[in-house]
Structure formats: structure tokens, C-alpha cells
Scaffold this active site. Structure first.
Site, mmCIF file in Angstrom:
data_model
loop_
_atom_site.group_PDB
_atom_site.id
_atom_site.type_symbol
_atom_site.label_atom_id
_atom_site.label_comp_id
_atom_site.label_asym_id
_atom_site.label_seq_id
_atom_site.Cartn_x
_atom_site.Cartn_y
_atom_site.Cartn_z
ATOM 1 N N GLY A 191 36.773 44.961 31.790
ATOM 2 C CA GLY A 191 36.966 43.602 32.277
ATOM 3 C C GLY A 191 38.127 42.945 31.579
ATOM 4 O O GLY A 191 39.296 43.191 31.883
ATOM 5 N N GLY B 121 32.443 44.970 27.193
ATOM 6 C CA GLY B 121 32.921 45.061 25.820
ATOM 7 C C GLY B 121 33.844 46.223 25.535
ATOM 8 O O GLY B 121 34.289 46.419 24.409
ATOM 9 N N ASP C 174 38.907 44.822 36.066
ATOM 10 C CA ASP C 174 38.887 43.426 36.520
ATOM 11 C C ASP C 174 40.315 42.953 36.730
ATOM 12 O O ASP C 174 41.166 43.126 35.845
ATOM 13 C CB ASP C 174 38.257 42.520 35.450
ATOM 14 C CG ASP C 174 36.741 42.544 35.482
ATOM 15 O OD1 ASP C 174 36.163 43.273 36.302
ATOM 16 O OD2 ASP C 174 36.135 41.814 34.667
ATOM 17 N N LYS D 177 32.390 40.031 42.974
ATOM 18 C CA LYS D 177 31.104 39.631 42.393
ATOM 19 C C LYS D 177 30.462 38.465 43.147
ATOM 20 O O LYS D 177 31.152 37.534 43.559
ATOM 21 C CB LYS D 177 31.304 39.164 40.944
ATOM 22 C CG LYS D 177 31.651 40.284 39.959
ATOM 23 C CD LYS D 177 31.754 39.690 38.554
ATOM 24 C CE LYS D 177 32.401 40.640 37.569
ATOM 25 N NZ LYS D 177 31.520 41.734 37.135
#
Lengths: 192, 295
Positions: free
Chosen positions: B236, B215, B25, B82
Site C-alpha cells: 500500500g 505494513g 496501491d 475498495k
């Protein structure tokens, strides 16, 4: 026959599955010691920048060049870029093949495509007559070949998509994503 | 000679090129350069990483096209972006920007609480999240060319990513061992298209590439997910919410390649600086979890 598949990143498992279908053993190569005892090597599709950085980080550049001097090596897409002498931008390259490539030459993913190719050598080597159906994913083109390198296949507009230099092979498309084993068979003929 | 674009082989094929890699990300062009230099195989262009979306609340939407284009210009690797679940117009806009993959993502606020996008209608490929095999095969039935287990985004807690990967892998092992006549009832029970259940049982894996997400914060987390059998990882908030993003990013890339080599994992885990602070998922109220979004 043991064929290494560079397994730093990319679709190495697809190449190993293709090799298995034609009776060869595919071996994952992540470190220099994994090259021992191999008869040939495939550098798969993936991201050429990622593969290059990991090859530098784990001291694979010189061992891979030495291997390519003596044994058959085939690069598909990112692998073809990695074999080239020039990719028109700053990134680690093996520079063992006299070809110049242009990355992402067809544009973004929406421009990725499938097309039939007529490849005389492939048909001759495998005793077949039907065209080769090729899958191009954010593909590079081979801008030019020089020295001992020669063109194996081009698109109708003349852009080069496969080249060979002795026991070294470069394709900008992905035979490992198809059910057609002819390119893998052709590569094995260069190994032996 | 005819050239065909947008075929399922071509859509699925790009995901196959990402295998064994890390998708990061990024919220700026500078981040994207750092990610590429660290060896990311693709970047996800966002306005806010999931940890900030969580902290700031409000409605989370598709990013500004200007930001996505700037990120696209700054790197040579694939760029993903996204859109909200069911928001097919955001997807049309992202397709017109020529992003390489669209993530129809539960991290953004859903636009439709019953239906996902009919992804077969697009030339650009889609990746979607899943918690179990039924959810994965419904998304593939709608045209998704890549999957990712959801985990719990923006937490830095790998527990949900492990739960979802174990669930999917366990269900695949289960159907591989089922007599064929039981697969129709199984498909009915998990709400999945029968043909895709059959295909998955025969292949012994999902019919498209499946990454882990949600996570993953350390090299060991990435290697854990790889050893559990996923094809690659999304990271991310874990990178750019940590003390030394460039170093951590490169370490996670190396760990994803050498995921079975504990000596290398130990080496790359050294001196990475502060990890992202993280949120403990087991102490999180149900309403704050986002993995439940998706139908």
C-alpha cells in the site's frame, strides 16, 4: 519426465499439481540455469506484462527462445501471449509462435466465463468423447494463425482459443484450473 | 454452447492468476503506469493511501468513480477498488464500473458493524482481510474469492502482517493434524462454517488464494511474507510514500518472485533510497489500529 514450469509469476503451482497427477515431475523455472535437463516447459497463466518484465530482467528471453526451438512448450493465457509473435502492444514477447493475440479480448473480469469446447485432436489423443470444459479468465483470443501454426479450437462464433505449431501449444483458457487432465496429457504426448 | 459468467471458479481463478505477484496501491493514473512498468500484477485504485487516511482522519469512503475509470484506462493489468465493510451499494457501483476485484476493506471506515456484504450476490469477485482462520472462512462463506491477511495498513511496520500470517498458517497446520471428529467443535470455537473447515483441513491450505497485506515496505518484507507461505503481497503506502517509488516497486516485484534467493534479495535491496517513514505498531494506541475492524 521433467517438465519445467516458468515460475516468475502466476499459477505455476496449479500446473505442477496437474503434472503430478499424471505422473510427470514439474520443476519451477526462475533463472536460465533452471532449464537444464528439462524435457518440456509450461508457461502458466498470470500477468503477461509481469512475466515478460521478469524474464527480461533475469536474462531468460534468449534461453527460452532456444529451448522453444528444440523442445515442447505450452503457454496458457498469459503464456500464450508470451509465445506469440504479436500482442498488439509494446511488451516483451518470445515471438516463437506464428500467432497474433488480442489481450483481454472478452472485457473485464465480470465477463470471464466457463464454456464447453469440442476439440477433435484432444478427444482422439486421449480416446475420450466428452467435451472439454474450459475456464477463461480475462482471456486473450488468438486473432490469427499463420505459417505452420494451425487452429486447435474455436468458440462457436469463430474466435480462436487454442493453436498448435509443431511442438508449440497455446491456449487462451486454463486447463490447470480444472480437474480434467486431458490437455496436460496431450502436451506430454508432444514432449516425447 | 452456453457461456457461464460469475461462477466461483472464475472469481477464484483471477486470484490464482495474481499468485506470486505484487498488487500496488495507486492514487493516480501516473502511479498506475509506474506500478505496471515496475511489474505489478494488479493495482488497487484509491483516493488516499492508508498512511494518508491515518494521518488525515475523518470518514474514509469508496473512491470517486471518475478516478477509478481513469486508472482503468491507463493500464492493461487488473484494477481493484475498495468499498467499506458492509456497504453493498458502494460494491454495486464498483461492479457497474467493471473493476476486476472489489476489496471489502477495513482500511475504509466500516458502514456496518455487524454484517459484511453477501458477496455471492455479485458477478465481480471480492477480496477480504483476515487476522485468523475463523475470520477468513467466514468471509469465504459469504462469497469472498480471495483473502489477504490484514497486517496494520499504513504503518510500514510488518509485525502485524507476520502475526496474522503465522496465526492463519498455524491454525491450518493444527487442523491438518486433528482427527476428523474434532473438526466440528473446532469450527464452532472459531466461528467458521464446518464445510470450509473440512475443506481447508483436506487441502492443507485456504480454499482460495491468500495474499499478505498491511505494513510491507521493503523487498525483504515481501520475501519474508512469501517464505511464511502466503501466495503474493499487497503493498500500500510502502511504495508511493518512499523516496524512489519506481525503483522500490520493481525491487519488491523481483523479491516476490525470487523470495528464496538471498543473493538476489541482497542485489535488489541496494540503493533503494528512503523507505516510507513508518509508524511503530507496538507504540500505537489500540483505538488507532484498524485491523480489528471486521466481524
Amino acid at each position: 519426465m521433467n517438465i519445467g514450469v516458468l515460475a516468475l509469476q502466476g499459477d505455476f503451482a496449479e500446473h505442477i499439481a496437474m503434472l503430478k497427477r499424471i505422473g510427470a515431475e514439474g520443476v519451477e523455472v526462475r533463472l536460465p540455469k533452471h532449464l537444464d535437463g528439462l524435457h518440456g516447459l509450461i508457461i502458466p497463466g498470470g500477468e503477461s506484462t509481469t512475466i515478460g518484465k521478469l524474464a527480461v530482467a533475469y536474462d531468460l528471453m534468449e534461453p527460452l527462445r532456444a529451448f522453444a526451438n528444440e523442445r515442447a512448450v505450452w503457454g496458457t493465457c498469459a503464456g500464450a501471449i508470451f509465445l506469440s509473435k504479436d500482442a498488439r502492444r509494446e511488451q516483451p514477447l518470445l515471438r516463437v509462435m506464428d500467432i497474433t493475440v488480442e489481450r483481454n479480448a472478452f472485457g473485464a473480469q465480470v465477463d470471464s466465463f466457463e464454456a464447453d469446447l469440442e476439440i477433435a485432436e484432444l478427444k482422439q489423443a486421449t480416446g475420450t468423447t466428452h467435451p472439454y470444459h474450459a475456464v477463461f479468465i480475462r482471456a486473450p483470443i488468438i486473432e490469427s494463425v499463420s505459417g505452420e501454426a494451425r487452429v486447435l479450437s474455436s468458440l462457436p462464433d469463430g474466435r480462436i482459443v487454442a493453436a498448435q505449431e509443431g511442438h508449440l501449444l497455446a491456449t487462451s483458457f486454463h486447463p490447470e484450473l480444472t480437474q480434467d487432465t486431458r490437455f496436460h496429457e496431450y502436451f506430454l504426448s508432444l514432449v516425447s | 454452447m452456453e457461456q457461464q459468467t460469475g461462477t466461483f471458479a472464475v472469481k477464484k481463478g483471477l486470484a490464482q492468476m495474481l499468485k506470486g505477484g505484487v498488487i500496488m496501491d495507486v492514487v493516480t493514473a501516473e502511479h498506475a503506469k509506474i506500478a505496471e512498468d515496475a511489474g505489478a500484477c494488479a493495482v488497487m485504485a484509491l483516493e488516499r493511501v492508508p498512511a494518508d487516511i491515518r494521518a488525515q482522519g475523518g470518514v474514509a469512503r469508496m473512491s470517486d468513480p471518475e478516478l477509478i475509470l481513469r486508472i482503468k484506462e491507463s493500464v492493461s493489468i487488473p484494477v481493484m477498488a475498495k468499498c467499506r465493510i458492509g456497504h453493498f451499494v458502494e460494491a454495486q457501483i464498483l461492479e457497474s464500473l467493471k473493476v476486476d476485484y472489489i476489496d471489502e476493506s477495513e482500511v475504509l471506515t466500516p458502514a456496518d458493524e455487524e454484517h459484511h456484504i453477501l458477496k455471492h450476490n455479485f458477478t465481480v469477485p471480492f477480496v477480504c482481510g483476515c487476522r485468523n482462520l475463523g475470520e477468513a472462512l467466514r468471509r469465504i462463506g459469504e462469497g469472498a474469492a480471495m483473502m489477504r491477511t490484514k497486517g496494520e495498513a499504513g504503518t510500514g511496520d510488518v509485525v502485524e502482517a507476520v502475526r496474522h500470517a503465522r496465526t492463519v498458517m498455524g491454525e491450518i497446520r493444527q487442523i491438518q493434524n486433528m482427527p476428523k471428529e474434532e473438526l466440528m467443535a473446532y469450527a464452532k470455537n472459531i466461528g467458521a462454517p464446518y464445510e470450509l473447515v473440512l475443506e481447508t483441513a483436506e487441502l492443507g491450505r485456504m480454499p482460495v488464494v491468500n495474499f499478505a497485506a498491511g505494513g510491507i515496505a521493503t523487498p525483504a518484507d515481501a520475501a519474508l511474507m512469501m517464505q511464511l507461505g502466503v501466495d503474493g503481497v499487497f503493498v500500500g503506502s510502502g511504495i508511493f510514500k518512499s523516496g524512489d517509488p519506481a525503483k522500490r516497486a520493481a525491487a519488491i516485484v523481483k523479491a516476490t518472485t525470487h523470495f528464496r534467493d538471498a543473493g538476489i534479495l541482497a542485489e535488489v535491496s541496494k540503493n533503494l533510497g528512503e523507505p516510507m517513514v513508518g509508524l511503530n505498531v507496538s507504540q500505537m494506541p489500540e483505538g488507532e489500529k484498524i485491523a480489528g475492524r471486521g466481524w
